[in-house]
Design a protein around this motif. Structure first.
Motif, mmCIF file in Angstrom:
data_model
loop_
_atom_site.group_PDB
_atom_site.id
_atom_site.type_symbol
_atom_site.label_atom_id
_atom_site.label_comp_id
_atom_site.label_asym_id
_atom_site.label_seq_id
_atom_site.Cartn_x
_atom_site.Cartn_y
_atom_site.Cartn_z
ATOM 1 N N VAL A 1 0.837 -1.207 0.000
ATOM 2 C CA VAL A 1 0.000 0.000 0.000
ATOM 3 C C VAL A 1 0.872 1.258 0.000
ATOM 4 O O VAL A 1 0.637 2.193 -0.764
ATOM 5 C CB VAL A 1 -0.958 0.003 1.216
ATOM 6 C CG1 VAL A 1 -1.628 1.355 1.393
ATOM 7 C CG2 VAL A 1 -1.995 -1.098 1.069
ATOM 8 N N LYS A 2 1.900 1.282 0.831
ATOM 9 C CA LYS A 2 2.758 2.463 0.972
ATOM 10 C C LYS A 2 3.727 2.637 -0.193
ATOM 11 O O LYS A 2 4.169 3.746 -0.470
ATOM 12 C CB LYS A 2 3.567 2.391 2.278
ATOM 13 C CG LYS A 2 2.728 2.262 3.522
ATOM 14 C CD LYS A 2 1.941 3.516 3.817
ATOM 15 C CE LYS A 2 1.054 3.267 5.013
ATOM 16 N NZ LYS A 2 0.936 4.347 5.910
ATOM 17 N N PHE A 3 4.076 1.530 -0.849
ATOM 18 C CA PHE A 3 5.020 1.577 -1.975
ATOM 19 C C PHE A 3 4.393 0.890 -3.197
ATOM 20 O O PHE A 3 4.762 -0.236 -3.535
ATOM 21 C CB PHE A 3 6.350 0.906 -1.595
ATOM 22 C CG PHE A 3 7.042 1.570 -0.446
ATOM 23 C CD1 PHE A 3 7.769 2.742 -0.628
ATOM 24 C CD2 PHE A 3 6.963 1.040 0.839
ATOM 25 C CE1 PHE A 3 8.401 3.366 0.428
ATOM 26 C CE2 PHE A 3 7.593 1.663 1.907
ATOM 27 C CZ PHE A 3 8.311 2.837 1.696
ATOM 28 N N PRO A 4 3.449 1.567 -3.861
ATOM 29 C CA PRO A 4 2.788 0.942 -5.016
ATOM 30 C C PRO A 4 3.748 0.653 -6.171
ATOM 31 O O PRO A 4 3.438 -0.167 -7.029
ATOM 32 C CB PRO A 4 1.715 1.955 -5.409
ATOM 33 C CG PRO A 4 2.106 3.232 -4.771
ATOM 34 C CD PRO A 4 2.935 2.898 -3.571
ATOM 35 N N GLN B 1 12.817 -9.492 8.961
ATOM 36 C CA GLN B 1 13.778 -9.083 7.946
ATOM 37 C C GLN B 1 12.953 -8.679 6.728
ATOM 38 O O GLN B 1 12.102 -9.450 6.272
ATOM 39 C CB GLN B 1 14.708 -10.227 7.591
ATOM 40 C CG GLN B 1 15.729 -9.866 6.535
ATOM 41 C CD GLN B 1 16.610 -11.061 6.195
ATOM 42 O OE1 GLN B 1 16.109 -12.150 5.949
ATOM 43 N NE2 GLN B 1 17.903 -10.841 6.218
ATOM 44 N N ILE B 2 13.197 -7.469 6.224
ATOM 45 C CA ILE B 2 12.448 -6.942 5.089
ATOM 46 C C ILE B 2 13.411 -6.588 3.979
ATOM 47 O O ILE B 2 14.437 -5.958 4.213
ATOM 48 C CB ILE B 2 11.647 -5.680 5.500
ATOM 49 C CG1 ILE B 2 10.565 -6.061 6.506
ATOM 50 C CG2 ILE B 2 11.047 -4.996 4.282
ATOM 51 C CD1 ILE B 2 9.832 -4.867 7.093
ATOM 52 N N SER B 3 13.060 -6.993 2.767
ATOM 53 C CA SER B 3 13.798 -6.608 1.580
ATOM 54 C C SER B 3 12.775 -6.065 0.594
ATOM 55 O O SER B 3 11.795 -6.748 0.280
ATOM 56 C CB SER B 3 14.527 -7.814 0.993
ATOM 57 O OG SER B 3 15.186 -7.450 -0.194
ATOM 58 N N ILE B 4 12.992 -4.839 0.129
ATOM 59 C CA ILE B 4 12.028 -4.217 -0.771
ATOM 60 C C ILE B 4 12.750 -3.467 -1.881
ATOM 61 O O ILE B 4 13.733 -2.768 -1.630
ATOM 62 C CB ILE B 4 11.045 -3.293 0.002
ATOM 63 C CG1 ILE B 4 10.029 -2.656 -0.949
ATOM 64 C CG2 ILE B 4 11.774 -2.268 0.826
ATOM 65 C CD1 ILE B 4 8.887 -1.955 -0.235
ATOM 66 N N GLU B 5 12.258 -3.655 -3.080
ATOM 67 C CA GLU B 5 12.758 -2.956 -4.258
ATOM 68 C C GLU B 5 11.587 -2.133 -4.791
ATOM 69 O O GLU B 5 10.546 -2.694 -5.138
ATOM 70 C CB GLU B 5 13.210 -3.982 -5.300
ATOM 71 C CG GLU B 5 13.810 -3.386 -6.541
ATOM 72 C CD GLU B 5 14.323 -4.464 -7.493
ATOM 73 O OE1 GLU B 5 13.905 -4.428 -8.658
ATOM 74 O OE2 GLU B 5 15.127 -5.313 -7.062
ATOM 75 N N ALA B 6 11.749 -0.801 -4.814
ATOM 76 C CA ALA B 6 10.634 0.057 -5.206
ATOM 77 C C ALA B 6 11.120 1.284 -5.963
ATOM 78 O O ALA B 6 12.180 1.834 -5.661
ATOM 79 C CB ALA B 6 9.850 0.488 -3.972
ATOM 80 N N MET C 1 12.097 5.862 4.901
ATOM 81 C CA MET C 1 10.780 5.762 4.265
ATOM 82 C C MET C 1 10.057 4.490 4.722
ATOM 83 O O MET C 1 8.855 4.513 5.002
ATOM 84 C CB MET C 1 10.919 5.766 2.738
ATOM 85 C CG MET C 1 11.360 7.093 2.165
ATOM 86 S SD MET C 1 11.819 6.996 0.406
ATOM 87 C CE MET C 1 10.226 6.684 -0.352
ATOM 88 N N VAL C 2 10.794 3.388 4.825
ATOM 89 C CA VAL C 2 10.196 2.130 5.277
ATOM 90 C C VAL C 2 9.799 2.229 6.744
ATOM 91 O O VAL C 2 8.699 1.827 7.133
ATOM 92 C CB VAL C 2 11.147 0.938 5.037
ATOM 93 C CG1 VAL C 2 10.587 -0.342 5.648
ATOM 94 C CG2 VAL C 2 11.410 0.753 3.551
#
Length: 111
Positions: free
Chosen positions: A45-48, A67-72, A86-87
């Protein structure tokens, strides 16, 4: 696309359980936990513009540490510190219930 990294999660899980006395499960969860699903939903929701979101409960399933890995695409042009802030901001309510959080962020690779 949401990718699951169960094999890696099982290895991390084994390390986390051996070091975390309050979360002593004997088996790794076979699928995403409710906490993992909630975090993935919140991040989507926060990183469409996210092309990859990975979340693993590394506390053995009790939800104390993730543990979070996000590519946005929202991370493009931002420093690593700005991306991680931001996360943290996006998960500010969820973080209140956690003991720890590991975050890896990056903008989509331009191939």
């Amino acid at each position: 696309m949401i990718r699951s990294f169960l094999t890696k999660r099982q290895m991390i899980w084994r390390l986390a359980v051996s070091d975390h006395p309050r979360c002593l499960n004997t088996e790794a969860p076979p699928e995403l936990t409710r906490g993992e699903k909630n975090l993935i939903d919140a991040l989507r929701v926060k990183f469409p513009g996210a092309t990859s979101v990975q979340v693993a409960d590394i506390s053995g399933g009790c939800g104390a540490m993730y543990q979070i890995s996000i590519e946005a695409s929202e991370f493009t042009g931002k420093s690593t510190l700005q991306q991680q802030r931001m996360v943290y901001k996006a998960l500010s309510e969820e973080i209140k219930e956690m003991h720890g959080l590991q975050i890896k962020t990056k903008p989509p690779s331009s191939s």
